[in-house]
Design a protein around this motif. Structure first.
Motif, PDB file in Angstrom:
ATOM      1  N   ALA A  98       0.889  -1.086   0.071  1.00 38.37           N
ATOM      2  CA  ALA A  98       0.046  -0.376  -0.065  1.00 38.37           C
ATOM      3  C   ALA A  98       0.947   1.299  -0.011  1.00 38.37           C
ATOM      4  O   ALA A  98       0.711   1.918  -0.706  1.00 38.37           O
ATOM      5  N   ILE A  99       2.045   1.204   1.015  1.00 38.86           N
ATOM      6  CA  ILE A  99       3.017   2.562   0.882  1.00 38.86           C
ATOM      7  C   ILE A  99       3.574   2.792  -0.790  1.00 38.86           C
ATOM      8  O   ILE A  99       3.726   3.710  -1.242  1.00 38.86           O
ATOM      9  N   ALA A 100       3.714   1.607  -1.131  1.00 37.93           N
ATOM     10  CA  ALA A 100       4.492   1.256  -2.554  1.00 37.93           C
ATOM     11  C   ALA A 100       3.750   2.405  -3.425  1.00 37.93           C
ATOM     12  O   ALA A 100       3.686   3.401  -4.695  1.00 37.93           O
ATOM     13  N   ALA A 159      -5.827  12.330   7.053  1.00 39.08           N
ATOM     14  CA  ALA A 159      -5.187  13.433   6.384  1.00 39.08           C
ATOM     15  C   ALA A 159      -4.282  13.144   5.384  1.00 39.08           C
ATOM     16  O   ALA A 159      -4.364  13.884   4.890  1.00 39.08           O
ATOM     17  N   GLY A 160      -3.904  11.469   6.011  1.00 39.02           N
ATOM     18  CA  GLY A 160      -2.354  11.501   5.245  1.00 39.02           C
ATOM     19  C   GLY A 160      -1.020  10.944   6.075  1.00 39.02           C
ATOM     20  O   GLY A 160      -0.116  10.180   5.532  1.00 39.02           O
ATOM     21  N   GLY A 161      -1.420  11.013   6.961  1.00 41.92           N
ATOM     22  CA  GLY A 161      -0.280  10.331   7.613  1.00 41.92           C
ATOM     23  C   GLY A 161      -0.781   8.575   8.447  1.00 41.92           C
ATOM     24  O   GLY A 161      -0.158   7.882   9.463  1.00 41.92           O
ATOM     25  N   TRP A 162      -1.419   7.904   7.535  1.00 43.10           N
ATOM     26  CA  TRP A 162      -1.926   6.656   7.739  1.00 43.10           C
ATOM     27  C   TRP A 162      -0.601   5.150   7.468  1.00 43.10           C
ATOM     28  O   TRP A 162       0.281   4.316   8.114  1.00 43.10           O
ATOM     29  N   PRO A 163       0.849   6.178   7.197  1.00 41.16           N
ATOM     30  CA  PRO A 163       1.528   5.473   6.662  1.00 41.16           C
ATOM     31  C   PRO A 163       2.334   5.533   8.142  1.00 41.16           C
ATOM     32  O   PRO A 163       3.147   4.278   8.138  1.00 41.16           O
ATOM     33  N   GLY A 164       2.539   6.340   8.722  1.00 42.71           N
ATOM     34  CA  GLY A 164       3.408   6.587  10.025  1.00 42.71           C
ATOM     35  C   GLY A 164       2.558   5.720  10.747  1.00 42.71           C
ATOM     36  O   GLY A 164       3.039   5.272  11.712  1.00 42.71           O
ATOM     37  N   ALA A 165       1.117   5.486  10.380  1.00 37.23           N
ATOM     38  CA  ALA A 165       0.668   5.068  11.993  1.00 37.23           C
ATOM     39  C   ALA A 165       0.089   3.833  11.906  1.00 37.23           C
ATOM     40  O   ALA A 165       0.433   2.172  12.357  1.00 37.23           O
ATOM     41  N   THR A 187     -10.038   0.876   6.505  1.00 38.06           N
ATOM     42  CA  THR A 187     -10.870   2.577   5.774  1.00 38.06           C
ATOM     43  C   THR A 187     -10.912   3.697   5.942  1.00 38.06           C
ATOM     44  O   THR A 187     -10.802   4.524   4.417  1.00 38.06           O
ATOM     45  N   MET A 188      -9.349   3.594   6.596  1.00 31.64           N
ATOM     46  CA  MET A 188      -8.897   5.474   6.402  1.00 31.64           C
ATOM     47  C   MET A 188      -7.923   5.357   5.235  1.00 31.64           C
ATOM     48  O   MET A 188      -7.786   6.288   4.566  1.00 31.64           O
ATOM     49  N   VAL A 189      -7.025   4.520   4.989  1.00 35.62           N
ATOM     50  CA  VAL A 189      -5.991   4.356   4.718  1.00 35.62           C
ATOM     51  C   VAL A 189      -7.154   4.441   2.787  1.00 35.62           C
ATOM     52  O   VAL A 189      -6.333   5.459   1.596  1.00 35.62           O
ATOM     53  N   PHE A 190      -8.209   3.734   2.940  1.00 38.43           N
ATOM     54  CA  PHE A 190      -8.723   3.442   1.389  1.00 38.43           C
ATOM     55  C   PHE A 190      -9.814   5.325   0.980  1.00 38.43           C
ATOM     56  O   PHE A 190      -9.260   5.578   0.132  1.00 38.43           O
ATOM     57  N   LEU A 191      -9.710   6.192   1.433  1.00 36.85           N
ATOM     58  CA  LEU A 191     -10.596   6.856   2.181  1.00 36.85           C
ATOM     59  C   LEU A 191      -9.120   8.111   1.478  1.00 36.85           C
ATOM     60  O   LEU A 191      -9.959   8.919   0.551  1.00 36.85           O
TER      61      LEU A 191
END
Length: 204
Positions: A98-100, A159-165, A187-191
């Motif tokens: 997902a991050i890639a 907001a965009g911090g999901w990679p850090g999460a 779900t947050m990643v997808f949205l």
């Protein structure tokens, strides 16, 4: 005197729960995460524990020196194939992919002029903030202090911090074993991904 009981309720967010003594008296005993001998893990509903109970000034019972009861038999070690196919390995692989994919999408958007180059710093900064928020929440959970609401963590992810999460989940072993939380996280990643794609599409 040490007694044997079962964790009947456990609120991981608030760091307390109740033990149902196997001898039936009293019906349940309150305990806090600070009363639990951590050994690198958290209490879980349904687990057998050994504890000592003490009646407080208000007449209620509270457990202390709570520890997980030793299993009668030691489970067999999983094979190498089982470890490879474990949920944690699958989660790591899914997150890395997902991050890639996210990095490639951002690079494509910058290369095609859909977003400015400076925008690449936004997810980096938000990821760092989110990682710190996870670390502080884990420390609070271990010390019995006030926890960061899950809704706040999810807003940072959206907001965009999901990679850090995701990195925090893998390295700190925090919020990585709760299925309900994991569903909302993805779900947050997808949205967030959909929002970025929609933004790029409007800039075509």
């Amino acid at each position: 005197m040490e007694r044997l009981g079962k964790v009947s309720e456990w609120n991981d967010d608030r760091g307390f729960g109740f033990i149902a003594p196997l001898d039936g008296e009293p019906a349940r005993v309150f305990f806090h995460v600070r009363d639990y001998r951590l050994d690198g893990r958290r209490p879980e509903a349904g687990e057998l524990v050994k504890f000592a109970a003490q009646r407080q000034a208000d007449g209620k019972w509270r457990a202390h020196a709570v520890r997980r009861a030793a299993s009668a038999t030691r489970p067999a070690k999983p094979s190498a194939l089982a470890r490879t196919a474990s949920p944690r390995h699958a989660s790591w692989l899914t997150g890395a992919v997902a991050i890639a994919a996210y990095a490639l999408l951002v690079a494509w958007a910058i290369d095609n002029g859909r977003i400015p180059f400076e925008a690449v710093f936004v997810p980096l900064i938000l990821s760092a903030i989110t990682f710190v928020a996870y670390a502080l929440d884990k420390h609070a959970a271990q010390t019995g202090r006030w926890r960061t609401p899950e809704s706040t963590l999810h807003l940072l992810e959206l907001a965009g911090g999901w990679p850090g999460a995701w990195i925090a989940q893998q390295t700190l072993r925090h919020k990585s074993r709760k299925p309900g939380y994991r569903v909302v996280f993805w779900t947050m990643v997808f949205l967030h991904g959909i929002a970025l794609i929609a933004w790029c599409w409007t800039r075509s």
